[in-house]
Design an enzyme around this catalytic site. Structure first.
Site, PDB file in Angstrom:
ATOM      1  N   HIS A  53       0.789  -1.244   0.085  1.00 24.71           N
ATOM      2  CA  HIS A  53       0.088   0.079   0.034  1.00 24.71           C
ATOM      3  C   HIS A  53       0.869   1.140   0.049  1.00 24.71           C
ATOM      4  O   HIS A  53       2.038   1.179   0.564  1.00 24.71           O
ATOM      5  CB  HIS A  53      -0.966  -0.133   1.201  1.00 24.71           C
ATOM      6  CG  HIS A  53      -1.812  -1.169   1.223  1.00 24.71           C
ATOM      7  ND1 HIS A  53      -2.970  -0.930   2.121  1.00 24.71           N
ATOM      8  CD2 HIS A  53      -2.030  -2.184   0.323  1.00 24.71           C
ATOM      9  CE1 HIS A  53      -3.735  -2.130   1.908  1.00 24.71           C
ATOM     10  NE2 HIS A  53      -3.308  -2.738   0.738  1.00 24.71           N
ATOM     11  N   GLU A  55       0.764   4.061   1.597  1.00 22.83           N
ATOM     12  CA  GLU A  55       1.345   4.617   2.906  1.00 22.83           C
ATOM     13  C   GLU A  55       2.342   3.677   3.553  1.00 22.83           C
ATOM     14  O   GLU A  55       3.217   4.235   4.081  1.00 22.83           O
ATOM     15  CB  GLU A  55       0.059   4.754   3.874  1.00 22.83           C
ATOM     16  CG  GLU A  55      -1.078   5.548   3.406  1.00 22.83           C
ATOM     17  CD  GLU A  55      -2.176   4.551   2.764  1.00 22.83           C
ATOM     18  OE1 GLU A  55      -3.064   5.405   2.383  1.00 22.83           O
ATOM     19  OE2 GLU A  55      -1.854   3.620   2.081  1.00 22.83           O
ATOM     20  N   CYS A  83      -5.636   2.223   6.054  1.00 25.06           N
ATOM     21  CA  CYS A  83      -6.258   1.071   6.626  1.00 25.06           C
ATOM     22  C   CYS A  83      -5.465   0.768   7.757  1.00 25.06           C
ATOM     23  O   CYS A  83      -4.352   1.324   8.072  1.00 25.06           O
ATOM     24  CB  CYS A  83      -6.016  -0.290   5.489  1.00 25.06           C
ATOM     25  SG  CYS A  83      -4.323  -0.822   5.014  1.00 25.06           S
ATOM     26  N   CYS A  86      -1.752   0.032   7.210  1.00 17.75           N
ATOM     27  CA  CYS A  86      -0.961   1.475   6.914  1.00 17.75           C
ATOM     28  C   CYS A  86      -0.846   2.249   8.058  1.00 17.75           C
ATOM     29  O   CYS A  86       0.311   2.902   8.441  1.00 17.75           O
ATOM     30  CB  CYS A  86      -1.409   1.946   5.774  1.00 17.75           C
ATOM     31  SG  CYS A  86      -1.298   1.138   4.275  1.00 17.75           S
TER      32      CYS A  86
END
Length: 156
Positions: A53, A55, A83, A86
């Site tokens: 991801h 992040e 999420c 992250c």
């Protein structure tokens, strides 16, 4: 120094570049205490099938390159609310502030039951609240929602 909205526009452009490269449409940047964009990353789904991801990618590189005392004065800016994975990566990297544009709940409405993004109904605020270190959070920014959603239209 730029405003949160200006930095979110940069993160949204990183998300567009991510999508154009065949990855999921998410983007994140790390902003230093002086306002300089230090790092950026899109999602890397084509390479790692889900754990890359935007992040988490930024948080990982940040932790490898900067001291915690510096990172606590930095801001991770991301197109969509981090999420839980992250948010945890930001927490463990020591990043002091997170800014996001679109909520995880709104993202879930866009992605539905797409197996590539089965979102977890767990806000980053809940993740950070469980920690022993404060992480400031700013978001969502409803005025940017149409622009962020545009990057997801037709993708999921």
């Amino acid at each position: 120094m730029r405003s949160d909205v200006e930095y979110l526009r940069i993160a949204t452009e990183v998300a567009a570049q991510s999508r154009n490269a065949g990855n999921h449409p998410f983007g994140a940047i790390l902003v230093g205490p002086d306002g300089e964009v230090l790092l950026s990353s899109g999602n890397t789904y084509m390479h790692d099938r889900g754990v890359g991801h935007a992040e988490a990618n930024v948080a990982r590189v940040a932790a490898q390159n900067y001291e915690p005392s510096f990172l606590e004065r930095c801001t991770l800016v991301t197109s969509v609310e981090p999420c839980c994975m992250c948010a945890g990566a930001c927490y463990w990297a020591g990043i002091g502030t997170v800014v996001y544009g679109l909520t995880e709940k709104r993202l879930a409405e866009l992605t539905g039951d797409n197996p590539e993004n089965l979102t977890l109904d767990l806000s980053c605020l809940q993740v950070f609240a469980a920690g022993r270190r404060q992480v400031a959070v700013r978001g969502p920014y409803p005025e940017l929602e149409p622009d962020i959603i545009k990057g997801h239209e037709g993708f999921w």
